[in-house]
Design an enzyme around this catalytic site. Structure first.
Site, PDB file in Angstrom:
ATOM      1  N   GLY A  93       0.824  -1.200   0.000  1.00 18.18           N
ATOM      2  CA  GLY A  93       0.000   0.000   0.000  1.00 18.18           C
ATOM      3  C   GLY A  93       0.862   1.254   0.000  1.00 18.18           C
ATOM      4  CB  SER A 189       3.171  -3.897  -3.773  1.00 18.98           C
ATOM      5  OG  SER A 189       2.898  -2.616  -4.252  1.00 18.98           O
ATOM      6  CE1 TYR A 190       6.184   2.142   1.165  1.00 13.07           C
ATOM      7  CE2 TYR A 190       5.530   0.870   3.097  1.00 13.07           C
ATOM      8  CZ  TYR A 190       6.180   1.957   2.534  1.00 13.07           C
ATOM      9  OH  TYR A 190       6.857   2.854   3.350  1.00 13.07           O
ATOM     10  CG  ASP A 389       4.144  -3.773 -11.947  1.00 10.99           C
ATOM     11  OD1 ASP A 389       3.235  -2.928 -12.056  1.00 10.99           O
ATOM     12  OD2 ASP A 389       4.911  -3.846 -10.972  1.00 10.99           O
ATOM     13  CG  HIS A 441       1.979  -4.439  -8.806  1.00  8.96           C
ATOM     14  ND1 HIS A 441       3.233  -3.875  -8.761  1.00  8.96           N
ATOM     15  CD2 HIS A 441       1.439  -4.239  -7.568  1.00  8.96           C
ATOM     16  CE1 HIS A 441       3.439  -3.353  -7.572  1.00  8.96           C
ATOM     17  NE2 HIS A 441       2.371  -3.563  -6.822  1.00  8.96           N
TER      18      HIS A 441
END
Length: 473
Positions: A93, A189-190, A389, A441
C-alpha cells in the site's frame, strides 16, 4: 419462603451462574492453546465444498495501552501441515489488505465468485505446499484496528515492523506446534519494505535473546518497492520503452521525480505524473496489456505502491475481483464467521485505506541497507518480478539488485514451466532474481501456475526449472 423471595433467590442463582460462565470463558480465552480453538473458522459463508485443511482467523493485540490489534487468517497446508514450512504473506500500500489481495485474489485457497457471496477453490493455492498466514498490517488496514483513533494517523515503517514482530511472537504462543517449522516471509509491492524490515527485526531479536525464537529461513518479495531512485528510474524507462509516454514527459519525469519519494512525492512531481497518466489513457499500470474492470467500482486512491489511480486487474478471468471481495467481506455473516471484532452495526471493510496511506509517516528512500545486512545472515533471499507491471517494473528491480554489486553464480537464462518459457532468472551470491513472463504487479493473480512453480523452487532452495527434453525412444 414467599413467592417474591423465591423469585429473588432464583435470579440471584442465575446471576452467579452467569458470572462463573464469564469468568470461565475469560480464562479459557486467555489460554493461548484454547484461543487457537476459538479462532477456528467453522462455517465459512459461500463455501459449498469440503476441504481437507483447517483455517483459523482472529486478532492478536500488539499494544494493550492503545488497543491496537492485528487481524490474521491462517490456512494449514493441504497435506501434513506439521512437516510443512510456515509462510507469512504481507501486502503493501501502504494501507492495503493481505486478505483482499494475497488471499482472495492470488495465493489463497478461497477466491470469490462474481456474486460476491460464493467461494471457489484456487487450484494453485500456496497452501498446497505450505502453511500460509495472511496478516492485515498495520492497524487501520482490512480488519485490523485500534481503539485509539489517532493510531491510524501515525503509522509508519518503523512501528509496522515492530508490531509485526510482536504479532509473530504472540501468534507462535497461540500456535506453538509451528514454532519449530521453517519460517519464511513473502509479499509484494510496498511489502518490499515490510518484508526485509520484519526479517531484519527477527534476526536482531534472535541475536539479542541469544536463541532462535523465530525459525526464520528466508524471504521473498515480488514487484517490490526497494529503492526510490532506482524504482523511479526503471519505472520511467519502462513506460517510455513500451510506448506509454512521450519523449518529453519521459525527460520531465527523470528531471522532476528522479530523487523523489514514492510515498511523499512533491506537488510538481505529482503534476508531471498526472500528465503521464493522461498520455497513457485508460489502462492498468499494474498489468499494461489487460483490460480494466468497467464495473461501477471506485478503488481507494493508491495501488499498494505509490499513489496512482489505476485498478487491479486479472488476465484470463474476471477483472473485477476487488469489487467482489468488497461485497463478500462486508457481509455480516462473513465477519461473524471470521471472528471480526464486534462493531456497530458492522465493520466497514475496504481493500485499501486512504486514511492510512495519506497519513503514512516514516518511509525510508531505500531498504538496500537492510539487504546488505541480511545478506550476511545466511537467509535465503529471492526477488521476483512480473514483466508487464509498470508500477515497480523489472527494470526498477534490476537497477536495485545491480547496485548491491553481488557476484553472479548463475548466469541469466530462461526458466520453464510445462515446456514453455515461464520467465528469466539470474542467481547471485546470496540472492536469486526471477521474472515471470506475462505477469503484472500481482504475479500470482495473472500467472497462478507459474507463481506456484516459483514458490516451490523458493521453498526447496533449488534453481528455477530448466527445459526438460524428452525423446520418443
Amino acid at each position: 419462603m414467599s413467592t417474591f423471595d423465591l423469585v429473588v433467590y432464583i435470579l440471584f442463582l442465575i446471576f452467579v451462574a452467569k458470572l462463573q460462565f464469564v469468568s470461565c470463558r475469560g480464562s479459557f480465552s486467555s489460554d493461548p492453546s484454547n484461543q487457537q480453538q476459538l479462532d477456528k473458522v467453522l462455517d465459512l459463508p459461500g463455501q459449498s465444498f469440503n476441504v481437507s485443511f483447517a483455517s483459523y482467523s482472529g486478532y492478536v493485540t500488539t499494544n494493550k495501552e492503545s488497543g491496537r490489534a492485528l487481524f490474521y487468517w491462517f490456512f494449514e497446508s493441504v497435506v501434513d501441515p506439521s512437516s510443512k514450512p510456515l509462510v507469512l504473506w504481507l501486502n503493501g500500500g501502504p494501507g492495503c489488505s493481505s486478505v483482499a489481495f494475497g488471499l482472495a485474489e492470488e495465493i489463497g485457497p478461497f477466491h470469490i465468485e462474481k456474486d460476491g457471496k460464493s467461494l471457489y477453490l484456487n487450484p494453485y493455492s500456496w497452501n498446497e505446499v505450505a502453511n500460509i498466514l495472511f496478516l492485515d498490517s498495520p492497524v487501520g488496514v482490512g480488519f485490523s484496528y485500534s481503539n485509539t483513533s489517532s493510531d491510524l494517523l501515525s503509522n509508519g515503517d518503523e512501528r509496522t515492523a515492530a508490531e509485526n514482530l510482536e504479532f509473530l511472537l504472540q501468534w507462535f504462543d497461540r500456535f506453538p506446534q509451528y514454532k519449530e517449522n521453517d519460517f519464511y516471509i513473502t509479499g509484494e509491492s510496498y511489502a518490499g519494505h515490510y518484508v526485509p524490515q520484519l526479517s531484519q527485526a527477527i534476526v536482531r531479536h534472535n541475536h539479542n535473546t541469544g536463541e532462535k525464537v523465530i525459525n526464520l529461513k528466508g524471504f521473498m518479495v515480488g514487484n517490490a518497492l526497494t529503492d526510490d531512485f532506482h524504482d523511479h528510474l526503471g519505472r520511467f524507462e519502462f513506460m517510455w520503452s513500451v510506448g506509454l509516454i512521450s519523449d518529453q514527459t519521459f525527460k520531465r519525469l527523470n528531471i522532476v521525480c528522479d530523487f523523489e519519494s514514492f510515498i511523499h512525492s512533491s506537488e510538481l512531481c505529482e503534476k508531471v505524473q498526472d500528465i503521464a497518466e493522461e498520455e497513457m489513457g485508460d489502462i492498468d499500470l499494474y498489468s499494461i496489456y489487460t483490460p480494466p474492470c468497467k464495473a461501477n467500482f471506485s478503488r481507494p486512491n493508491h495501488p499498494q505502491s505509490g499513489k496512482r489511480k489505476f485498478g487491479i486487474l486479472r488476465i484470463a478471468y474476471d477483472p473485477c475481483t476487488e469489487e467482489h471481495s468488497t461485497v463478500y467481506f462486508n457481509l455480516p455473516e462473513v465477519q461473524r464467521a471470521l471472528h471480526v471484532q464486534d462493531k456497530s452495526p458492522s465493520f466497514k471493510w475496504e481493500t485499501c485505506s486512504d486514511l492510512v496511506s495519506d497519513n503514512w509517516k516514516d518511509s525510508p528512500r531505500s531498504v538496500l541497507k537492510v539487504y546488505r545486512e541480511l545478506l550476511r545472515s545466511g537467509l535465503r533471499i529471492w526477488i521476483f518480478s512480473g514483466d508487464t507491471d509498470a508500477v515497480i517494473p523489472v527494470a526498477s528491480t534490476r537497477y536495485s539488485i545491480d547496485s548491491l554489486k553481488l557476484p553472479t553464480v548463475g548466469p541469466w537464462r530462461a526458466w520453464y514451466d510445462d515446456g514453455q518459457v515461464g520467465g528469466w532468472t539470474q542467481e547471485y551470491d546470496g540472492l536469486t532474481f526471477v521474472t515471470v513472463r506475462g505477469a503484472g504487479h500481482e504475479v500470482a493473480l495473472h500467472k497462478p501456475k507459474q507463481a506456484l512453480t516459483l514458490f516451490k523452487s523458493f521453498l526447496s532452495g533449488n534453481s528455477m526449472p530448466k527445459l526438460d527434453l524428452f525423446s520418443d525412444s
